[in-house]
Enzyme design. Structure first.
Site, PDB file in Angstrom:
ATOM      1  N   ARG A 140      -3.242 -10.318   5.083  1.00  0.00           N
ATOM      2  CA  ARG A 140      -3.662 -10.392   3.673  1.00  0.00           C
ATOM      3  C   ARG A 140      -2.536  -9.806   2.835  1.00  0.00           C
ATOM      4  O   ARG A 140      -2.229  -8.623   2.961  1.00  0.00           O
ATOM      5  CB  ARG A 140      -4.953  -9.595   3.500  1.00  0.00           C
ATOM      6  CG  ARG A 140      -5.499  -9.566   2.076  1.00  0.00           C
ATOM      7  CD  ARG A 140      -6.744  -8.676   2.011  1.00  0.00           C
ATOM      8  NE  ARG A 140      -7.345  -8.698   0.691  1.00  0.00           N
ATOM      9  CZ  ARG A 140      -6.949  -7.943  -0.322  1.00  0.00           C
ATOM     10  NH1 ARG A 140      -5.949  -7.093  -0.176  1.00  0.00           N
ATOM     11  NH2 ARG A 140      -7.556  -8.020  -1.494  1.00  0.00           N
ATOM     12  N   LYS A 173       0.821  -1.212   0.000  1.00  0.00           N
ATOM     13  CA  LYS A 173       0.000   0.000   0.000  1.00  0.00           C
ATOM     14  C   LYS A 173       0.857   1.266   0.000  1.00  0.00           C
ATOM     15  O   LYS A 173       2.037   1.238   0.330  1.00  0.00           O
ATOM     16  CB  LYS A 173      -1.007  -0.037   1.157  1.00  0.00           C
ATOM     17  CG  LYS A 173      -2.117  -1.051   0.854  1.00  0.00           C
ATOM     18  CD  LYS A 173      -3.226  -1.088   1.862  1.00  0.00           C
ATOM     19  CE  LYS A 173      -4.279  -2.095   1.384  1.00  0.00           C
ATOM     20  NZ  LYS A 173      -5.314  -2.347   2.393  1.00  0.00           N
TER      21      LYS A 173
HETATM   22  N1  HH2 Z   1      -7.265  -4.136   1.060  1.00  0.00           N
HETATM   23  C1  HH2 Z   1      -7.612  -4.209  -0.244  1.00  0.00           C
HETATM   24  C2  HH2 Z   1      -8.665  -5.018  -0.658  1.00  0.00           C
HETATM   25  N2  HH2 Z   1      -9.350  -5.768   0.234  1.00  0.00           N
HETATM   26  N3  HH2 Z   1      -9.679  -6.508   2.433  1.00  0.00           N
HETATM   27  C3  HH2 Z   1      -9.366  -6.475   3.725  1.00  0.00           C
HETATM   28  N4  HH2 Z   1     -10.022  -7.229   4.610  1.00  0.00           N
HETATM   29  N5  HH2 Z   1      -8.340  -5.676   4.197  1.00  0.00           N
HETATM   30  C4  HH2 Z   1      -7.620  -4.880   3.363  1.00  0.00           C
HETATM   31  O1  HH2 Z   1      -6.727  -4.142   3.848  1.00  0.00           O
HETATM   32  C5  HH2 Z   1      -7.943  -4.890   1.962  1.00  0.00           C
HETATM   33  C6  HH2 Z   1      -9.000  -5.735   1.538  1.00  0.00           C
HETATM   34  C7  HH2 Z   1      -6.856  -3.411  -1.266  1.00  0.00           C
HETATM   35  O2  HH2 Z   1      -5.818  -4.171  -1.829  1.00  0.00           O
HETATM   36  P1  HH2 Z   1      -5.869  -4.931  -3.232  1.00  0.00           P
HETATM   37  O3  HH2 Z   1      -6.974  -5.936  -3.262  1.00  0.00           O
HETATM   38  O4  HH2 Z   1      -4.509  -5.464  -3.499  1.00  0.00           O
HETATM   39  O5  HH2 Z   1      -6.121  -3.802  -4.309  1.00  0.00           O
HETATM   40  P2  HH2 Z   1      -7.384  -3.338  -5.131  1.00  0.00           P
HETATM   41  O6  HH2 Z   1      -8.407  -2.861  -4.158  1.00  0.00           O
HETATM   42  O7  HH2 Z   1      -6.850  -2.241  -6.021  1.00  0.00           O
HETATM   43  O8  HH2 Z   1      -7.916  -4.502  -5.925  1.00  0.00           O
END
Ligand code: HH2
Length: 276
Positions: free
Chosen positions: A258, A218
Site C-alpha cells: 500500500r 511513515k
Molecule cells: N496505513 C495507513 C492507513 N491505512 N491500511 C493498511 N491495511 N495498512 C496500513 O499500513 C495503513 C492502512 C496510514 O497511512 P495513510 O492512509 O497515508 O495516512 P492517514 O491515516 O493519515 O490518512
C-alpha cells in the site's frame, strides 16, 4: 520452495500495488490534496494509469494523534469517490466504521481495508474481501508507549487468528497486515519487516490471499533517513525509504503493498513479472 518463489510461479505476475487516496484534510502525507470529489477521482485515475491494481479510498486519517471523524462526514467524503472510481478500477475502503464499509461496498468497493481488524462480518455479508490489520491501541494514543513482550509473535498470531475467524465466517479473500506504525516504535516496525517471510508462510498456511504491507512515507522511515539522534526527516524526504521498504517486502513474499508513490513502486513490482 520459498514463498516468494511460489507466488511467482503460481501467478506469474507481479505483487499488487494498492494506491493510497485519502479524501481528508489531515492525512499525514496526502491530507488536503484531494478534498473535492473531482480532484480525488483524478488522482485515483492517475494512479491507475501508473499501474495501481487497487485504489484505497479513506475518509478518516488514522495517523498517530488523529481525531475521529463523524460518520456522516466520512460518508460524504468517501462515497462519491468510490462510486466514480469503482467502474474503472478495483476499490477498497479504508475505514473503522461498519456503516461506512457497508455503504462503500454498496457503492462499488469490493475490499474492506480494516485497520481495526473487526469488520469481517460486513465483508462476509457483502461477499467482499477483507484486510485484517494489527493495531495496538487506537490512533489518538497508539504511539504514546507501544509495548510488546515479543512484537513479532504477538502481531503475527493476532492477524492470523483474525484471518481464521473471517475465513470461517465465509470471507473468501482475507489479507493480513502487520500494521506498520500502528502502536509500534521504530524497532518494532523493523522487527516486523525483517520477519515478513514468516508471516507470508503463515498466511498461506491459514488460507489467506496474502500479506499486505503499508509503510509508505511513515515516520520510522524519517528516523532512518536522519542522522542518529536528529529529528526524523519530513514526509517529503521519505520516498527512498518507502520504495526500499516496498521492494524488501515483495522479496519477503508480501503480495500487496500500500503506497503513495505508485509509479515507482509498480516499476519495482515489475521485477517480479513474467519476462517481457
Ligand atoms: N496505513 C495507513 C492507513 N491505512 N491500511 C493498511 N491495511 N495498512 C496500513 O499500513 C495503513 C492502512 C496510514 O497511512 P495513510 O492512509 O497515508 O495516512 P492517514 O491515516 O493519515 O490518512
Amino acid at each position: 520452495m520459498a514463498y516468494a518463489d511460489a507466488v511467482r510461479d503460481a501467478r506469474m505476475e507481479r505483487p499488487l500495488v494498492m494506491g493510497v487516496l485519502n479524501v481528508t484534510p489531515d492525512s499525514f502525507y496526502d491530507g488536503g490534496r484531494y478534498l473535492s470529489t473531482s480532484d480525488a477521482v483524478a488522482h485515483g485515475m492517475a494512479m491507475v494509469a501508473q499501474g495501481a491494481d487497487i485504489v484505497d479510498v479513506g475518509g478518516e486519517s488514522t495517523r498517530p494523534g488523529a481525531a475521529p471523524v463523524d460518520e456522516g462526514a466520512e460518508l460524504e467524503r468517501v462515497l462519491p469517490v468510490v462510486a466514480a472510481l469503482s467502474p474503472r478500477v478495483r476499490v477498497s475502503v479504508d475505514t473503522l466504521k461498519p456503516a461506512v464499509a457497508e455503504a462503500a461496498l454498496a457503492a462499488g468497493a469490493t475490499l474492506v481495508n480494516d485497520v481495526s481488524a473487526s469488520l469481517w462480518e460486513v465483508a462476509a455479508a457483502a461477499r467482499a474481501g477483507w484486510v485484517a490489520m494489527h493495531m495496538q491501541g487506537s490512533p489518538p494514543t497508539m504511539q504514546a508507549a507501544p509495548h510488546y513482550a515479543d512484537v513479532v509473535a504477538e502481531v503475527f498470531a493476532f492477524v492470523v487468528e483474525r484471518a481464521r475467524v473471517a475465513l470461517a465466517a465465509g470471507v473468501e479473500e482475507v489479507w493480513v497486515d502487520p500494521g506498520i506504525g500502528f502502536g509500534k516504535t521504530t524497532d518494532h516496525n523493523l522487527s516486523l519487516l525483517r520477519h515478513l517471510p514468516e508471516l507470508a508462510d503463515m498466511a498461506v498456511a491459514a488460507g489467506c490471499a496474502g500479506v499486505l504491507v503499508g509503510a509508505s512515507r511513515k515516520r520510522f522511515l524519517g528516523v532512518l533517513a536522519a542522522p542518529p539522534g536528529a529529528e526524523p526527516a519530513g514526509v517529503e524526504d521519505r520516498f527512498e525509504g518507502s520504495l526500499a521498504t516496498a521492494a524488501l517486502a515483495m522479496v519477503a513474499g508480501v503480495s500487496m503493498v500500500r503506497v503513495h508513490d505508485v509509479a515507482a513502486t509498480v516499476q519495482a513490482a515489475r521485477l517480479y513479472g513474467p519476462a517481457a
